[in-house]
Scaffold this motif. Structure first.
Motif, PDB file in Angstrom:
ATOM      1  N   GLU A  59      44.340 -17.809 -14.531  1.00 19.03           N
ATOM      2  CA  GLU A  59      44.521 -16.418 -14.127  1.00 19.03           C
ATOM      3  C   GLU A  59      45.546 -15.727 -15.026  1.00 19.03           C
ATOM      4  OE1 GLU A  59      45.689 -13.857 -10.108  1.00 19.03           O
ATOM      5  OE2 GLU A  59      45.490 -16.032 -10.034  1.00 19.03           O
ATOM      6  N   ILE A 101      33.846 -20.033 -11.150  1.00 15.92           N
ATOM      7  CA  ILE A 101      34.767 -18.903 -11.181  1.00 15.92           C
ATOM      8  C   ILE A 101      35.434 -18.826  -9.819  1.00 15.92           C
ATOM      9  CG2 ILE A 101      35.004 -16.404 -11.422  1.00 15.92           C
ATOM     10  CD1 ILE A 101      32.579 -16.416 -13.246  1.00 15.92           C
ATOM     11  N   HIS A 102      36.757 -18.852  -9.805  1.00 17.63           N
ATOM     12  CA  HIS A 102      37.514 -18.889  -8.548  1.00 17.63           C
ATOM     13  C   HIS A 102      37.070 -20.060  -7.671  1.00 17.63           C
ATOM     14  CE1 HIS A 102      39.613 -15.217  -9.363  1.00 17.63           C
ATOM     15  NE2 HIS A 102      38.560 -14.453  -9.277  1.00 17.63           N
ATOM     16  N   ARG A 104      27.653 -11.510 -10.865  1.00 12.66           N
ATOM     17  CA  ARG A 104      29.005 -11.862 -11.324  1.00 12.66           C
ATOM     18  C   ARG A 104      29.865 -10.625 -11.558  1.00 12.66           C
ATOM     19  NH1 ARG A 104      28.197 -16.981 -15.540  1.00 12.66           N
ATOM     20  NH2 ARG A 104      26.311 -17.780 -14.542  1.00 12.66           N
ATOM     21  N   ARG A 144      30.992  -8.643  -9.606  1.00 12.89           N
ATOM     22  CA  ARG A 144      32.049  -8.472  -8.588  1.00 12.89           C
ATOM     23  C   ARG A 144      33.375  -9.029  -9.077  1.00 12.89           C
ATOM     24  NH1 ARG A 144      31.813 -13.286  -4.475  1.00 12.89           N
ATOM     25  NH2 ARG A 144      30.263 -14.668  -5.398  1.00 12.89           N
ATOM     26  N   TRP A 145      33.327  -9.879 -10.108  1.00 14.45           N
ATOM     27  CA  TRP A 145      34.550 -10.428 -10.683  1.00 14.45           C
ATOM     28  C   TRP A 145      34.891  -9.824 -12.043  1.00 14.45           C
ATOM     29  CZ3 TRP A 145      31.144 -14.875  -9.441  1.00 14.45           C
ATOM     30  CH2 TRP A 145      31.443 -15.447  -8.196  1.00 14.45           C
ATOM     31  N   THR A 153      38.021  -5.855 -10.332  1.00 10.74           N
ATOM     32  CA  THR A 153      37.752  -6.670 -11.516  1.00 10.74           C
ATOM     33  C   THR A 153      38.913  -7.622 -11.744  1.00 10.74           C
ATOM     34  OG1 THR A 153      36.448  -4.932 -12.578  1.00 10.74           O
ATOM     35  CG2 THR A 153      37.356  -6.628 -13.996  1.00 10.74           C
ATOM     36  N   ASP A 154      38.597  -8.879 -11.924  1.00 10.59           N
ATOM     37  CA  ASP A 154      39.612  -9.880 -12.269  1.00 10.59           C
ATOM     38  C   ASP A 154      39.537 -10.257 -13.732  1.00 10.59           C
ATOM     39  OD1 ASP A 154      40.496 -10.216  -9.590  1.00 10.59           O
ATOM     40  OD2 ASP A 154      38.814 -11.560  -9.198  1.00 10.59           O
TER      41      ASP A 154
END
Length: 249
Positions: free
Chosen positions: A31, A65-66, A78, A80-81, A167-168
């Motif tokens: 992260e 992812i996560h 995807r 959403r990330w 967004t990450d």
């Protein structure tokens, strides 16, 4: 945050034009990391980004992812990330619509269709504040059509629009390749600020070794579909630009 395990991607398997674009790639991206990807044409950089984005599926291996298994999850799910910015500044926006309308569309990117985000005064103020942070003088031109802006301005706004929805992860696919040097510098400075301000985990593909040396806190050098070098922040800080040039001799 992103974990790739034994990723292999073969195009046209069993045919005369078979290409092994990725070969047993293992990566863990934490992260907030700002990872720069470099390599010659055909080294697998874009294929790797496509597989992380879900635009391509691996021939072998797994992606998380996560902590969620996403190996066969398509690109639109995807989103959403993650958000992705491509090299063409004409893409990713609606040129005939205003700056403000483009930001509204960006805010609806992963929302359910029944959810409506109106362009009210609160939304305008929020967009104006975000754009002002770029220090490009566009915050008072919200009604201007996106298509009337320069390539650098559009690309900087596209970067900013990626933060309008949750967004990450930010994927930067040679975002300055089509820009002149001055515009490219503006866009990269904007990207640096946005990444820091929003704490985004970022993967950045570039052929500009000066940018690769200057930006990011991790550097990955790909050769023939494999990770040849993976430098953490400390090792990257000690790397000389001339050494990078020697990788490609």
């Amino acid at each position: 945050m992103i974990e790739l395990s034994h990723i292999t991607k073969v195009f046209n398997r069993g045919q005369a034009n078979e290409v092994a674009a990725l070969q047993d790639v293992n990566l863990q991206i934490g992260e907030g990391e700002f990872v720069v990807l470099v390599g010659a044409n055909g080294s697998g950089k874009t294929t790797l980004l496509n597989i992380i984005a879900g635009a391509e599926f691996p021939s072998e291996g797994a992606i998380q992812i996560h902590g969620e298994e996403v190996t066969r999850v398509p690109e639109h799910k995807r989103s959403r990330w993650m958000a992705r910015v491509f090299q063409n500044p004409l893409g990713g926006t609606a040129p005939e619509l205003s700056i403000l309308s483009n930001f509204r569309l960006a805010a609806l990117r992963t929302s359910r269709k029944k959810l409506v985000i109106g362009i009210n005064e609160a939304f305008k103020a929020s967009v104006r504040e975000k754009i002002a942070g770029l220090d490009m003088g566009l915050e008072n031109k919200l009604s201007q059509p996106m298509g009337s802006l320069s390539g650098g301005q559009r690309q900087a706004l596209t970067l900013l629009m990626s933060t309008m929805d949750h967004t990450d992860i930010l994927l930067l696919d040679e975002p300055t390749a089509a820009l002149d040097p001055r515009s490219a510098e503006i866009v990269m400075q904007a990207a640096q600020k946005i990444i820091q301000d929003y704490g985004l985990t970022t993967l950045f593909i570039t052929h500009n070794l000066r940018d690769a040396h200057r930006y990011g806190n991790r550097l990955i050098h790909m050769v023939e579909g494999r990770v040849a070098r993976d430098l953490n922040a400390e090792a990257k800080s000690k790397l000389k630009l001339q050494e990078m040039y020697e990788w490609f001799e």
